[in-house]
Motif scaffolding. Sequence first.
Motif, mmCIF file in Angstrom:
data_model
loop_
_atom_site.group_PDB
_atom_site.id
_atom_site.type_symbol
_atom_site.label_atom_id
_atom_site.label_comp_id
_atom_site.label_asym_id
_atom_site.label_seq_id
_atom_site.Cartn_x
_atom_site.Cartn_y
_atom_site.Cartn_z
ATOM 1 N N THR A 175 15.763 3.898 2.373
ATOM 2 C CA THR A 175 17.137 4.315 2.092
ATOM 3 C C THR A 175 17.245 5.813 2.395
ATOM 4 O O THR A 175 16.236 6.515 2.426
ATOM 5 N N PRO A 176 18.483 6.318 2.598
ATOM 6 C CA PRO A 176 18.599 7.737 2.985
ATOM 7 C C PRO A 176 18.115 8.692 1.892
ATOM 8 O O PRO A 176 18.274 8.427 0.699
ATOM 9 N N ILE A 177 17.536 9.814 2.346
ATOM 10 C CA ILE A 177 17.018 10.823 1.407
ATOM 11 C C ILE A 177 18.111 11.840 1.106
ATOM 12 O O ILE A 177 18.822 12.272 2.007
ATOM 13 N N GLN A 178 18.263 12.180 -0.132
ATOM 14 C CA GLN A 178 19.201 13.259 -0.470
ATOM 15 C C GLN A 178 18.698 14.003 -1.706
ATOM 16 O O GLN A 178 18.078 13.407 -2.581
ATOM 17 N N GLN A 233 11.727 6.520 -0.641
ATOM 18 C CA GLN A 233 12.875 6.200 0.193
ATOM 19 C C GLN A 233 12.510 6.157 1.674
ATOM 20 O O GLN A 233 13.126 5.431 2.438
ATOM 21 N N THR A 234 11.492 6.934 2.044
ATOM 22 C CA THR A 234 11.098 6.927 3.451
ATOM 23 C C THR A 234 10.251 5.700 3.779
ATOM 24 O O THR A 234 10.512 5.009 4.750
ATOM 25 N N PHE A 235 9.253 5.452 2.945
ATOM 26 C CA PHE A 235 8.275 4.431 3.317
ATOM 27 C C PHE A 235 8.509 3.069 2.673
ATOM 28 O O PHE A 235 8.093 2.064 3.208
ATOM 29 N N ILE A 269 9.566 14.593 -4.792
ATOM 30 C CA ILE A 269 8.475 14.194 -3.888
ATOM 31 C C ILE A 269 8.328 12.672 -3.880
ATOM 32 O O ILE A 269 8.252 12.032 -2.841
ATOM 33 N N LEU A 270 8.348 12.092 -5.083
ATOM 34 C CA LEU A 270 8.198 10.636 -5.196
ATOM 35 C C LEU A 270 9.363 9.926 -4.506
ATOM 36 O O LEU A 270 9.177 8.931 -3.798
ATOM 37 N N LEU A 313 0.820 -1.205 0.000
ATOM 38 C CA LEU A 313 0.000 0.000 0.000
ATOM 39 C C LEU A 313 0.860 1.264 0.000
ATOM 40 O O LEU A 313 0.520 2.266 -0.634
ATOM 41 N N GLU A 314 2.005 1.194 0.688
ATOM 42 C CA GLU A 314 2.866 2.386 0.773
ATOM 43 C C GLU A 314 3.422 2.745 -0.599
ATOM 44 O O GLU A 314 3.519 3.918 -0.955
#
Lengths: 244, 831
Positions: free
Chosen positions: B787-790, B781-783, B775-776, B415-416
């Motif tokens: 993995t780390p966001i950059q 990467q969060t949900f 945004i995507l 779902l995420e």
Amino acid sequence: MSVLSSQVSLDNATPSATRLEPMVQANAVTKHVPTQEGELTILQPISLRVNAGESLAITGASGSGKSTLLGILAGLDVPSTGDVILNGTNLSQLDEEGRAAVRAQNVGFIFQSFQLLPGLTALENVMLPLELRGDKAAQTKAKEFLQRVGLDARLHHYPQQLSGGEQQRVAIARAFASEPRILFADEPTGNLDSSTGARIIELLFELNRAQGTTLILITHEERLAQLCQRRIEIAAGAIVSSKE
Amino acid sequence: MLALQLLKRNWRSGELKLLGFSLILAVAVLSGIAIFTDRLESTLINESNSVLGADYIVRGSQPHNSEWTERATSAEIRQTQSALFSSMVFAGDEMHLASVKAVDIGYPLRGQFEISRVPFAMNTSDIDIANGIPASGEAWVDSRLLPLLKINLGDKVAVGEFELTVTHVLIREPDSASPFSMTGARLIMNIVDLPKTNVVQPGSRVDYQWLVASDNVPQLKQFIDELKPLLSKHQRLVDINSAQERVGRTLQTSKQFLLLSAVIAVLLAGVAIAIAARQFSGRHTDQVALMKSLGASAPRIRSLYFSQLFLLGVISSLLGLVLGSFLQQIIAVSLQEAYQIRLGPASIYPYALSFVSGLMCVVFFALPALWHLPTVPPLKILRRELAINVTQVWMQAALALFAVLTLVILFSRDLELALSISGALLAVIVSTLVIAYGLLALSKKWMVQLGGFWRLAFANLQRNRGQSLIQILVFAVAIMLLFTLTIVRTSLIEEWKVQVPDDAPNHFLVNIPPDELPQVQNLLREANVRPEPIYPMMRARLTHINGVETTEEQRSTSNALRRELNVTWSEKLAADNKILEGQWWDKWQRKETDLPGVSVEIETATEIGLKIGDKLQFSFGGLEMHAQVASFRSLDWRSMRPNFFFIFEPGSLEGYSPTYITSIYLPPSQKSFINTLLHDHPTILLMELDRIIEQIRSIVNQVSDGVLLVLWLTLIGGCLVLFAAVMGSIAARKQQAGLLRALGSPRQLIVGSICAEFAILGGLAGLIAIIGTEILLISLQTFVLKTPIQPHYLFWLISPLSGALFVTGLGYLGCRRVVTTPPAIVLREAT
């Protein structure tokens, strides 16, 4: 044949005409459309009768209401008021599906811009109305009519590979192939030069005579109008003259 | 059948080709990825399960319920059992606390025992695959047990009251992945001999295992689902994901990435389908009016067009399936050659799902554009200017969004992921409306100051504002999806490479006695083997939190409270550990002098409900020890380095007699070093992680290769969308350009205005695309990928530029004939 203006009663029709079966009969049909400025009247009350096997030319200036009248008579459009009876069926009492069924049984069309489907060959264009009726001999009949209009060598050509005159001949073959009782033609020579137009007119009337089809056509061409048994002139949505 | 005839004619005329090709591409990519992922997953799970020895294991302190055996038998599920316990093993005067595994016939259900007659055998010629389990009265033992007990093959060892003859050394066994809790050398015996040993008494600590496996995956899954509620609190279900988190996580990430690629490809193809369907519908308005004038009713028209669409959907989906199967076979064959992995057959599920998805694309992307056709009035044949009720664009977009959501959920069951993609799409739509509309409105003022073709281009965009917004939206979605996929692929592969570098530690040395530590270090130095940091290790149980003893309920919900844990002390924070809350020792100050600090792994802390400053009481083999929570740490289990739930302040555990643990990298050529090490130090327990690392690397390589192909296919999908969007507006542009030419406009003005118009569209789309991409990516990467966001600064430049260049190029290619063909011909074609 009897052609009646809005002022002429059906009772005034000639004795000979009353003996014939009416193919199309319009009783006081009008057409109004809403606009931002208010209601616009396109057709004044018009009554007319066209008997089986007869030919009628509708003339008039651009914007006079000829095409609207043709559309209503053919069951493509509905009048605001009044009735249209086509081969004994009152179109005003039918919904679009009912009118479509009546058209399928009775009506053929020829258009100024030919209205051939560009993706289909000449043969397939002619076959289309027959196929829509579920006619199993669609191909044979289409070939036969294309032969009759002199295009037996062009069966598998696409519209863009044909000249304007040839395209209109395909359109004529398509119209007659489904053997309609009544043929509506909207300026059939309007997009053609005069000599090609003359040949198309000749072909149209020849087939019309052979098939015994009722013919209602819109034209600006005097020569074509004179070939019809009757003609009416429309101006500002009303019949202004009628001639036999 | 007229619909089939019409379909053939429409295909031949080229009107359906873009629609058909988009559908074929969508199904080909989907099925290719779905079949490949299914095969890869089942193969890797099978392979991984061979490490586990079964598909699932029920572990507990009591034997499993005998009723379950009957259930499994009736469900045709294979089963066997084993019992693990620590026991002293004797040979003459020598003894050793061995880790005994008593196994039943059929063990293991997946994988196999590798045994040898040569202790510490390394050569494959010396190693045999066991054809069963030890016979009654026999035992297979770890090579290191031979020097420990000073015995040879053929000698007898006593387990409890029963003597067993050592017939083979054990080289490799399934389910050897949890040696931290069993530090003794392994002894495998037949379970029928277990009662004769008399070692298992009421209250003995025995780990009973019931193993199940089946090739009928759905049936097994159903059986396991039914079994779960029947498990007691002393039993737990183990599968490959819980047993080998590293393999499980890599597999999961790979699968998600492949699915993400598939969904993006489908989305792109979906947009192309929608555009193609719109064009088809536009061209067929006159045809429908003609057919209706010839007497075809609305239901007949509906049936004819829907039948054509359905037939096209079925045929294209089947062709797509064939192409997809072919594509995945190419990847599978190349994998087979490169990594000697034979993929198993796929289940029917990915085929069925892909086929249904093809039909879904037809229903949700193409059908809305054609929905209004039956309502076209027959009068339109006479009056071309007559308006028709076309399905609203927002309605089409909503249906497409619904389709995307459904497809993503169907494929990923995530779902995420579905919400991330849908959210980003919504963001792009909103950005398009705000930015593009705003800029187009502003450009009204600029236009006056502009000259030449720029003015003409802006005037065109202003005039067709609705169409321009739709085109920007379509371009932006296509560019956004392509960039997202490229960035995710690059960052994932980089992350994998960082996580599993070529010299990643591949062996754990556990249970190094303190007095042998200097010798072990010397041995490593002499062999040029560089160890990772060496940690002292003790086993302790957390018994009290803030003076209150942990309850049975707490223990049942927390693994950390249920069993003994490996703990250590360390001065330095490991590179892959990160303090999230509290302080590390360099800043931490004891609140009470006799209360040392302890750093807790964050997930464990959350699970138990700890807070900074909480006072904990541990039991070290009966000895009490108190500590205060000083910090919470995150750690990376994928790092292949020793990691601990609890790290104490340096010096606080002096006097608790630790053993030591480290990890080393041994290249294959140096594998024989193990023999020397274990021969000289038989109490050391060696954990070979090279197989797991090889497995992770193999997954990464396979997925990277497969994804490259998918990326290309997606790129084709993207080009198809851009091409369709450009071609959709080409007829009107041609007509206008032809008119301008006829009126004597110079060629440069026409070409310039066309290029400028497409450049503005492409540039704006690129700008919006990068906003959507960020945004995507944040969401994914969060949900999803965790993995780390950059930020991707370079792409903020690349996206508008490449958008402008690419769209201009396509636009120019589409319109170039306008300026080279006589205007009369252009105008005639356009009408």
